[in-house]
Design a protein around this motif. Structure first.
Motif, short mmCIF file in Angstrom:
data_model
loop_
_atom_site.label_atom_id
_atom_site.label_comp_id
_atom_site.label_asym_id
_atom_site.label_seq_id
_atom_site.Cartn_x
_atom_site.Cartn_y
_atom_site.Cartn_z
N ASN A 1 0.71 -1.25 -0.05
CA ASN A 1 -0.02 -0.07 0.10
C ASN A 1 0.80 1.28 0.08
OD1 ASN A 1 -1.88 2.17 0.40
ND2 ASN A 1 -2.52 1.33 2.51
N PRO A 2 0.93 1.97 -0.91
CA PRO A 2 1.90 3.29 -1.24
C PRO A 2 1.53 4.28 -0.06
CG PRO A 2 0.68 2.88 -3.33
CD PRO A 2 0.17 1.71 -2.35
N ASP A 3 0.34 4.19 0.54
CA ASP A 3 -0.29 5.23 1.44
C ASP A 3 0.37 4.85 2.99
OD1 ASP A 3 -1.04 6.95 -0.36
OD2 ASP A 3 -2.97 5.66 -0.20
N CYS A 4 0.93 3.65 3.02
CA CYS A 4 1.45 3.03 4.25
C CYS A 4 2.78 3.49 4.76
CB CYS A 4 1.53 1.46 4.29
SG CYS A 4 2.14 0.83 5.67
N PRO A 5 2.82 4.18 5.88
CA PRO A 5 4.14 4.54 6.36
C PRO A 5 5.30 3.57 6.15
CG PRO A 5 2.65 5.06 8.03
CD PRO A 5 1.96 4.26 6.99
N ASP A 6 4.99 2.14 6.38
CA ASP A 6 5.99 1.08 6.02
C ASP A 6 5.85 0.80 4.91
OD1 ASP A 6 6.94 1.32 8.96
OD2 ASP A 6 5.31 0.03 9.49
N TYR A 7 5.33 1.28 3.72
CA TYR A 7 5.50 0.90 2.41
C TYR A 7 7.01 0.50 1.94
CZ TYR A 7 5.22 1.04 -2.66
OH TYR A 7 5.01 0.87 -4.04
N GLY A 8 7.34 -0.67 1.25
CA GLY A 8 8.48 -0.94 0.67
C GLY A 8 9.65 -1.33 1.63
N LYS A 9 9.15 -1.22 3.01
CA LYS A 9 10.11 -1.65 4.12
C LYS A 9 10.05 -3.24 4.46
CE LYS A 9 9.91 2.77 6.23
NZ LYS A 9 9.40 3.58 7.49
N LYS A 10 11.20 -3.99 4.09
CA LYS A 10 11.16 -5.26 4.59
C LYS A 10 11.44 -5.37 5.86
CE LYS A 10 12.36 -7.69 0.25
NZ LYS A 10 13.28 -8.62 -0.35
N ASP A 11 11.34 -6.58 6.75
CA ASP A 11 11.56 -7.04 7.91
C ASP A 11 11.19 -5.66 8.84
OD1 ASP A 11 12.50 -8.56 9.72
OD2 ASP A 11 14.69 -8.45 9.39
N ALA A 12 10.32 -5.03 8.84
CA ALA A 12 9.96 -4.02 9.74
C ALA A 12 9.05 -4.39 10.81
CB ALA A 12 9.12 -2.92 8.96
N GLY A 13 8.69 -5.77 10.90
CA GLY A 13 7.63 -6.34 11.75
C GLY A 13 6.42 -6.13 11.76
N ASN A 14 5.95 -5.31 10.74
CA ASN A 14 4.61 -5.02 10.45
C ASN A 14 3.60 -6.24 9.62
OD1 ASN A 14 6.11 -4.24 8.23
ND2 ASN A 14 4.37 -3.34 7.66
N ILE A 15 4.36 -7.03 8.93
CA ILE A 15 3.57 -8.08 8.08
C ILE A 15 3.61 -9.35 8.82
CG2 ILE A 15 3.95 -9.22 5.96
CD1 ILE A 15 3.69 -6.14 5.92
N VAL A 16 2.10 -9.91 8.80
CA VAL A 16 1.95 -11.37 9.55
C VAL A 16 1.14 -12.07 8.42
CG1 VAL A 16 2.01 -10.53 11.79
CG2 VAL A 16 0.02 -10.55 10.39
N LYS A 17 1.31 -13.31 8.46
CA LYS A 17 0.74 -14.31 7.38
C LYS A 17 -1.04 -14.21 7.70
CE LYS A 17 4.06 -17.76 6.45
NZ LYS A 17 4.56 -19.09 6.31
N TYR A 18 -1.76 -14.34 6.70
CA TYR A 18 -3.10 -13.94 6.60
C TYR A 18 -3.85 -14.83 5.95
CZ TYR A 18 -7.18 -10.85 7.13
OH TYR A 18 -8.27 -10.32 7.41
N GLY A 19 -3.41 -16.26 6.11
CA GLY A 19 -4.39 -17.39 5.23
C GLY A 19 -3.94 -17.45 3.81
N HIS A 20 -4.57 -17.81 3.03
CA HIS A 20 -4.46 -17.77 1.66
C HIS A 20 -5.59 -17.72 0.88
CE1 HIS A 20 -1.65 -20.96 3.46
NE2 HIS A 20 -0.83 -20.74 2.63
N ASP A 21 -5.37 -17.22 -0.40
CA ASP A 21 -6.45 -16.63 -1.47
C ASP A 21 -7.01 -18.20 -1.85
OD1 ASP A 21 -4.89 -17.53 -3.51
OD2 ASP A 21 -4.71 -15.53 -4.28
N LYS A 22 -8.05 -18.04 -2.92
CA LYS A 22 -8.84 -19.14 -3.46
C LYS A 22 -7.87 -19.96 -4.22
CE LYS A 22 -10.53 -16.50 -7.17
NZ LYS A 22 -11.03 -15.96 -8.18
N ASN A 23 -6.73 -19.45 -4.89
CA ASN A 23 -5.75 -20.10 -5.58
C ASN A 23 -4.66 -20.76 -5.04
OD1 ASN A 23 -7.11 -19.51 -8.31
ND2 ASN A 23 -6.27 -17.35 -8.06
N GLY A 24 -4.65 -20.55 -3.42
CA GLY A 24 -3.45 -21.28 -2.74
C GLY A 24 -2.59 -20.27 -2.34
N LYS A 25 -2.52 -19.06 -2.88
CA LYS A 25 -1.52 -18.16 -2.78
C LYS A 25 -1.53 -17.46 -1.26
CE LYS A 25 0.21 -18.00 -6.78
NZ LYS A 25 1.41 -18.74 -7.01
N GLN A 26 -0.26 -17.37 -0.56
CA GLN A 26 -0.29 -16.90 0.86
C GLN A 26 -0.54 -15.49 0.98
OE1 GLN A 26 0.94 -18.21 3.89
NE2 GLN A 26 0.01 -16.63 4.66
N ARG A 27 -1.47 -15.17 1.91
CA ARG A 27 -1.87 -13.68 1.89
C ARG A 27 -1.27 -13.30 3.14
NH1 ARG A 27 -7.71 -13.07 2.91
NH2 ARG A 27 -7.29 -11.05 2.26
#
Length: 157
Positions: free
Chosen positions: A17-43
């Protein structure tokens, strides 16, 4: 080349999300797994801006009917100088789908080039020389560097 679901690592993801203060930052601690979509891709879920995204977001593989293996094969056939209609016949997929994949690849390549010019400060000649050098020396790179380069060329981060 379907990814094993256990391979998706939140520390390797960044908020799309380009409007997020953590946009583009890897390993910032803000991202968690959130299930899978209908095609089995990790959300994934961004705790900063409270938005969800799928692992293929911002890549050439995002929102495609074709598998990753099929998209990679289109790329390989293009490199071998096959045209859209030849790829259609070889793979048994409609030429409009092939053209759509090619347009996505071109868009990602342009985005990488624009980033290198605008954000890094390289000239167009330097970017061209860099890609020529990378192409010539790719086999000499360590396996992990080649893997990261392949992901970058595909539009992934």
């Amino acid at each position: 080349m379907q990814k094993n679901k256990s391979e998706a690592d939140p520390e390797e993801q960044f908020c799309s999300n380009p409007d997020c203060p953590d946009y583009g930052k890897k390993d910032a601690g803000n991202i968690v797994k959130y299930g899978h979509d209908k095609n089995g891709k990790q959300r994934f879920w961004c705790n900063t801006c409270e938005s969800a995204f799928v692992e293929t977001k911002n890549t050439v593989f995002y929102n495609r009917e074709l598998s990753e293996d099929q998209i990679i094969m289109v790329c390989k056939l293009l490199v071998e100088k096959n045209g859209v209609r030849a790829i259609e016949r070889i793979m048994g997929i409609h030429r409009d789908t092939v053209s759509s994949v090619i347009e996505g690849l071109a868009r990602h390549a342009r985005e990488v080039t624009d980033f290198l010019i605008k954000n890094i400060g390289l000239t167009e000649v330097e970017v061209d020389e860099m890609w020529s050098f990378v192409k010539k020396n790719k086999r000499k790179l360590p396996k992990e560097a080649r893997k990261q380069m392949d992901r970058a060329i595909a539009g992934s981060t």
